[in-house]
Design an enzyme around this catalytic site. Structure first.
Site, PDB file in Angstrom:
ATOM      1  N   GLY A  51       1.006  -1.170  -0.064  1.00 23.10           N
ATOM      2  CA  GLY A  51      -0.121   0.052   0.196  1.00 23.10           C
ATOM      3  C   GLY A  51       1.063   1.451   0.080  1.00 23.10           C
ATOM      4  O   GLY A  51       1.752   1.452   0.746  1.00 23.10           O
ATOM      5  N   ARG A  91      10.395  -0.995  -4.228  1.00 19.68           N
ATOM      6  CA  ARG A  91       9.252  -0.950  -5.143  1.00 19.68           C
ATOM      7  C   ARG A  91       9.322   0.474  -5.995  1.00 19.68           C
ATOM      8  O   ARG A  91       9.400   1.392  -5.207  1.00 19.68           O
ATOM      9  CB  ARG A  91       7.835  -1.381  -4.245  1.00 19.68           C
ATOM     10  CG  ARG A  91       8.001  -2.684  -3.632  1.00 19.68           C
ATOM     11  CD  ARG A  91       6.740  -2.984  -3.220  1.00 19.68           C
ATOM     12  NE  ARG A  91       5.621  -3.460  -4.325  1.00 19.68           N
ATOM     13  CZ  ARG A  91       4.474  -3.354  -4.222  1.00 19.68           C
ATOM     14  NH1 ARG A  91       3.835  -3.447  -2.934  1.00 19.68           N
ATOM     15  NH2 ARG A  91       3.729  -3.896  -5.228  1.00 19.68           N
ATOM     16  N   GLN A 199      -5.610  -8.753  -2.623  1.00 20.63           N
ATOM     17  CA  GLN A 199      -5.621  -7.576  -1.418  1.00 20.63           C
ATOM     18  C   GLN A 199      -7.220  -7.359  -1.034  1.00 20.63           C
ATOM     19  O   GLN A 199      -7.380  -6.941   0.030  1.00 20.63           O
ATOM     20  CB  GLN A 199      -5.105  -6.306  -1.972  1.00 20.63           C
ATOM     21  CG  GLN A 199      -3.390  -6.495  -1.884  1.00 20.63           C
ATOM     22  CD  GLN A 199      -3.110  -6.751  -3.522  1.00 20.63           C
ATOM     23  OE1 GLN A 199      -3.443  -7.395  -4.288  1.00 20.63           O
ATOM     24  NE2 GLN A 199      -1.848  -6.355  -3.725  1.00 20.63           N
ATOM     25  N   ASP A 240      -0.947   4.756  -6.509  1.00 19.72           N
ATOM     26  CA  ASP A 240       0.384   4.587  -6.362  1.00 19.72           C
ATOM     27  C   ASP A 240       1.278   5.776  -6.722  1.00 19.72           C
ATOM     28  O   ASP A 240       2.255   6.182  -6.004  1.00 19.72           O
ATOM     29  CB  ASP A 240       0.997   3.259  -6.821  1.00 19.72           C
ATOM     30  CG  ASP A 240       0.424   2.103  -6.000  1.00 19.72           C
ATOM     31  OD1 ASP A 240      -0.800   1.812  -6.289  1.00 19.72           O
ATOM     32  OD2 ASP A 240       1.033   1.721  -5.031  1.00 19.72           O
ATOM     33  N   ASN A 250      -2.210   2.541 -10.626  1.00 23.13           N
ATOM     34  CA  ASN A 250      -2.881   2.113  -9.727  1.00 23.13           C
ATOM     35  C   ASN A 250      -2.815   0.352  -9.612  1.00 23.13           C
ATOM     36  O   ASN A 250      -2.279  -0.067 -10.899  1.00 23.13           O
ATOM     37  CB  ASN A 250      -4.137   2.401  -9.054  1.00 23.13           C
ATOM     38  CG  ASN A 250      -4.978   1.885  -7.713  1.00 23.13           C
ATOM     39  OD1 ASN A 250      -3.943   1.863  -6.593  1.00 23.13           O
ATOM     40  ND2 ASN A 250      -5.838   1.319  -7.506  1.00 23.13           N
TER      41      ASN A 250
END
Ligand code: MRU
Length: 340
Positions: A51, A91, A199, A240, A250
């Site tokens: 997240g 990431r 998720q 994101d 996203n």
């Protein structure tokens, strides 16, 4: 957050941080102990935590762990640089990671020549807590602004997990949903299962259970059918990274939802803190999309579901073009035109 008592996503101790292991939810509440910056890098890469905002907050505490045992400011500087570089590689898509680490670097630059080592270490620990506190406040503001904006949309479809597990606060898109529920605006939430990491089915459903919010888990490919039947009033997702023109990265599957929402004339809303807006990039061309291990697609609960030699393509995110987005809701305001 109150409802997450006993399963807080992060617990900060003196010499370690405890991260709720999101790979094991909802079946097991287990904590991963991170004692070093390397442990934190592992936790982010392996999606023990995930997240966008929560990756940033966890990384800030990782930065602190990297330097907390330094004896001199010189040593501290070297360790901070090494930690920063290690965390930055974890990431690539969520801009909040860069945002949080840059905030930590700013404190370093500002205070390194002024404070003695132990005070500087405390200052950096406090800076990580401030990032977390700010995120909690931003989530509440997004929730309030979003619930007001969407108050006549009683059946919401959402994707991935954008709740407490993704931000450390009430969440962004899920924060709006929780706030709508509190205010009595909500009838039902459709939760995309969100292949391959699930998720939605595992984490969003877990949070909605805790809040007593009525929901249905749906397969990712249900959206067309649900929208055609008139069962969805609005789609709310997180982000994101948002480019200056509103193009939004996203979780993979978001773009399909946006196209489908446009086709059925359904509101498509992005909710994110201002820190998710990357003002350094004009359009989606500047966004790096993470590709993850093929195993995530080819296996289900560690059982191989494709032929032995099958290859996979596992883009973890996609990008939704700005013209498909009706509004971007941040802690400051609702944007219906995107010129950040
Ligand atoms: O791969 P993940 O689980 O880190 O991806 C999460 C998402 O795509 C979320 O929608 C996004 O980070 C926003 S979280 C408030």
């Amino acid at each position: 957050m109150r409802k997450m008592a006993g399963c807080e996503p992060l617990i900060v101790k003196d010499n370690e941080i405890l991260l709720l292991d999101q790979r094991k939810l909802p079946n097991k509440i287990e904590y991963f102990s991170a004692k070093s910056v390397e442990d934190v890098c592992f936790a982010i890469k392996e999606m023990i935590v995930r997240g966008a905002p929560f990756i940033g907050i966890t990384a800030a505490f990782g930065y602190y762990l990297a330097l907390k045992d330094s004896d001199t400011n010189k040593q501290l500087k070297v360790r901070a640089k090494k930690g920063f570089e290690c965390l930055l590689q974890t990431r690539p898509t969520a801009v909040n990671l860069f945002f949080a680490l840059n905030k930590m670097n700013d404190v370093m630059q500002e205070k390194c020549d002024i404070l003695p080592t132990h005070k500087l270490i405390n200052k950096l620990r406090a800076a990580a807590f401030t990032l977390w506190e700010n995120q909690k406040k931003e989530d509440l503001a997004i929730g309030a602004i979003g619930a007001d904006y969407l108050k006549n949309k009683r059946r919401i479809l959402t994707h991935c997990n954008t709740g407490t597990l993704a931000t450390g606060g009430i969440g962004t898109a899920l924060g709006i949903i929780k706030t709508m529920h509190k205010k009595g605006y909500l009838d039902l939430v459709y939760v995309d299962e969100t292949r391959p990491y699930l998720q939605g089915a595992r984490l969003t459903a877990f949070e909605l259970e805790l809040e007593n919010i009525e929901y249905r888990v749906v397969t990712d490919n249900s959206c067309g059918m649900l929208m055609k039947k008139g069962l969805v009033d609005a789609v709310i997702v997180g982000a994101d990274r948002i480019a200056k023109n509103g193009d939004t990265a996203n979780k993979i599957g978001t773009y399909c939802l946006a196209v489908m929402a446009k086709r059925h004339n359904i509101d498509f809303i992005v909710a994110a803190p201002e820190s998710t807006i990357d003002r350094n990039i004009k359009t989606q061309n500047g966004i790096v999309v993470e590709e993850r291990d093929a195993k995530e697609v080819l296996e289900f609960n560690s059982i191989t579901v494709a032929p032995k030699n099958a290859k996979a393509l596992n883009y973890s995110f996609d990008i939704t073009d700005n013209e498909l987005i009706d509004a971007i809701i941040t802690e400051k305001q609702v944007y219906e035109r995107f010129e950040f």
